[in-house]
Design a protein around this motif. Structure first.
Motif, mmCIF file in Angstrom:
data_model
loop_
_atom_site.group_PDB
_atom_site.id
_atom_site.type_symbol
_atom_site.label_atom_id
_atom_site.label_comp_id
_atom_site.label_asym_id
_atom_site.label_seq_id
_atom_site.Cartn_x
_atom_site.Cartn_y
_atom_site.Cartn_z
ATOM 1 N N LEU A 106 0.858 -1.183 0.000
ATOM 2 C CA LEU A 106 0.000 0.000 0.000
ATOM 3 C C LEU A 106 0.897 1.238 0.000
ATOM 4 C CD1 LEU A 106 -3.061 0.833 0.273
ATOM 5 C CD2 LEU A 106 -2.560 1.173 2.693
ATOM 6 N N PHE A 107 0.873 1.981 -1.096
ATOM 7 C CA PHE A 107 1.695 3.182 -1.223
ATOM 8 C C PHE A 107 0.826 4.413 -0.974
ATOM 9 C CE2 PHE A 107 3.787 -0.050 -3.702
ATOM 10 C CZ PHE A 107 5.135 0.126 -3.418
ATOM 11 N N GLU B 219 -10.154 5.360 -1.555
ATOM 12 C CA GLU B 219 -10.998 5.632 -0.390
ATOM 13 C C GLU B 219 -11.124 4.403 0.503
ATOM 14 O OE1 GLU B 219 -11.882 6.060 -3.505
ATOM 15 O OE2 GLU B 219 -11.958 8.239 -3.789
ATOM 16 N N GLU B 220 -11.350 3.240 -0.091
ATOM 17 C CA GLU B 220 -11.521 2.041 0.724
ATOM 18 C C GLU B 220 -10.193 1.527 1.265
ATOM 19 O OE1 GLU B 220 -11.840 -1.789 -2.057
ATOM 20 O OE2 GLU B 220 -13.212 -0.203 -2.725
ATOM 21 N N ASN B 221 -9.097 1.849 0.603
ATOM 22 C CA ASN B 221 -7.788 1.398 1.077
ATOM 23 C C ASN B 221 -7.321 2.134 2.325
ATOM 24 O OD1 ASN B 221 -7.430 -0.546 -0.910
ATOM 25 N ND2 ASN B 221 -6.474 0.893 -2.333
ATOM 26 N N LEU B 222 -7.987 3.224 2.669
ATOM 27 C CA LEU B 222 -7.624 3.950 3.887
ATOM 28 C C LEU B 222 -7.782 3.083 5.133
ATOM 29 C CD1 LEU B 222 -9.222 7.448 3.174
ATOM 30 C CD2 LEU B 222 -6.784 6.973 3.450
ATOM 31 N N ILE C 227 -2.761 3.811 -2.642
ATOM 32 C CA ILE C 227 -2.802 2.941 -3.816
ATOM 33 C C ILE C 227 -2.256 1.572 -3.429
ATOM 34 C CG2 ILE C 227 -2.157 2.674 -6.224
ATOM 35 C CD1 ILE C 227 -3.825 5.170 -5.659
ATOM 36 N N ARG C 228 -3.114 0.561 -3.536
ATOM 37 C CA ARG C 228 -2.722 -0.800 -3.177
ATOM 38 C C ARG C 228 -2.397 -1.587 -4.441
ATOM 39 N NH1 ARG C 228 -6.559 -5.381 -0.256
ATOM 40 N NH2 ARG C 228 -4.887 -6.882 0.226
#
Length: 320
Positions: free
Chosen positions: A138-139, A172-175, A159-160
């Motif tokens: 996850l960057f 948004e969901e990767n937060l 960004i995953r």
């Protein structure tokens, strides 16, 4: 109010009118976030009240417009609606204290320092995720969109990227992966076996996706502002046209071209009465406002996103 209303009914109506009702519900998450950032020692509940705190602002947050102490403050609309501003300070997301907290949080984010002592930055981390998840990195990036008037938007992009270079999930969901977790440490051997030799390619894929996301967002914002600018221009032209028409009417009356009955007069005064200058003022306003609208409409191409860090996501279980 209908005639013949009883005294009790009138009293109920007046009581209802005097009862404040907030337009929006209380934002409990905002309250929790600010209290957590301030710390338990800085914000203490006022005895005998609900949702009201005494806040002693830490020195690091005492910026412009921020008081050292707020004897009574609330984050809740419902409380602010039934109390007087001079009695209870209503703290909203635009309050100077919240702005100071946000500025400090942004500074720490960009410097990537773990605390205020200025220890070496930590840009890489790892966490264990459920076994159903795939290994990934996850960057995090900071993206800016600028335009007329300066900064328009700023985004924290997560960004995953999977081991195959594919993009997983939306920013948004990767937060959710940035939330604290107590799942345990990831062995160094697991990290090396999964990510060694792949990191640069994964980072490049994440960078390209972050740039694409910012470009799409900039285009959305550009289209939105273009529509707004069209409406503003139409309103401006209508206002200018109406004002010039009013000046024409005033001038005809002033020069005697129209008599008191509204009929056209055969003889008119030659004096200008300053109408030419007044028309010029209207045109100058139109030109100035047109330039402001044109500036508002501008949305620049986003600069490259700024890298913040990377989080390795390793599924739990023997496979890692």
């Amino acid at each position: 109010m209908r005639a013949g209303a009883s005294e009790d009914e009138l009293r109920r109506i007046l009581d209802a009118l005097d009862t404040p009702e907030p337009l929006l519900p209380d934002d409990e998450s905002f309250e929790r976030l600010v209290l957590e950032m301030l710390g338990a020692k800085a914000a203490t509940p006022v005895p005998g009240t609900e949702g009201i705190y005494r806040i002693e602002v830490p020195w690091s947050y005492r910026g412009e417009g921020v008081e050292a102490v707020y004897p009574a403050a609330t984050f809740r609309r419902s409380v602010a609606a039934r109390t007087r501003p001079e009695e209870v300070e209503y703290i909203t997301p635009l309050h100077p204290l919240v702005r100071a907290l946000a500025a400090d949080a942004r500074r720490r984010l960009l410097l990537v320092y773990p605390n205020v002592r200025g220890l070496p930055p930590r840009r890489l981390a790892a966490r264990i995720v459920p076994a159903s998840e795939v290994p990934s990195a996850l960057f995090t990036w900071l993206g800016r969109i600028e335009g007329g008037g300066g900064l328009l938007e700023e985004h924290l992009l997560t960004i995953r990227v999977g081991l195959d270079g594919g993009i997983l999930g939306a920013p948004e969901e990767n937060l959710r992966w940035l939330e604290p977790d107590e799942a345990g440490e990831v062995p160094r051997e697991a990290l090396c076996s999964l990510f060694e030799g792949r990191f640069e390619a994964l980072r490049e894929a994440a960078r390209a996706e972050a740039e694409r996301w910012l470009a799409r967002r900039a285009e959305e914002l550009r289209a939105h502002r273009r529509r707004q600018a069209d409406i503003l221009r139409q309103d401006l032209e209508r206002d200018v046209r109406d004002r010039l028409r009013e000046l024409d009417e005033e001038e005809r009356h002033a020069r005697g071209m129209i008599d008191s009955t509204g009929q056209q007069s055969l003889f008119a005064e030659l004096e200008d009465h300053g109408f030419a200058a007044r028309r010029e003022v209207v045109r100058e306003y139109r030109d100035q406002r047109s330039a402001e609208i044109a500036e508002f409409e501008q949305v620049s191409d986003p600069p490259p996103p700024r890298p913040l860090g990377a989080l390795f996501l390793v599924p739990e279980g023997p496979a890692r």
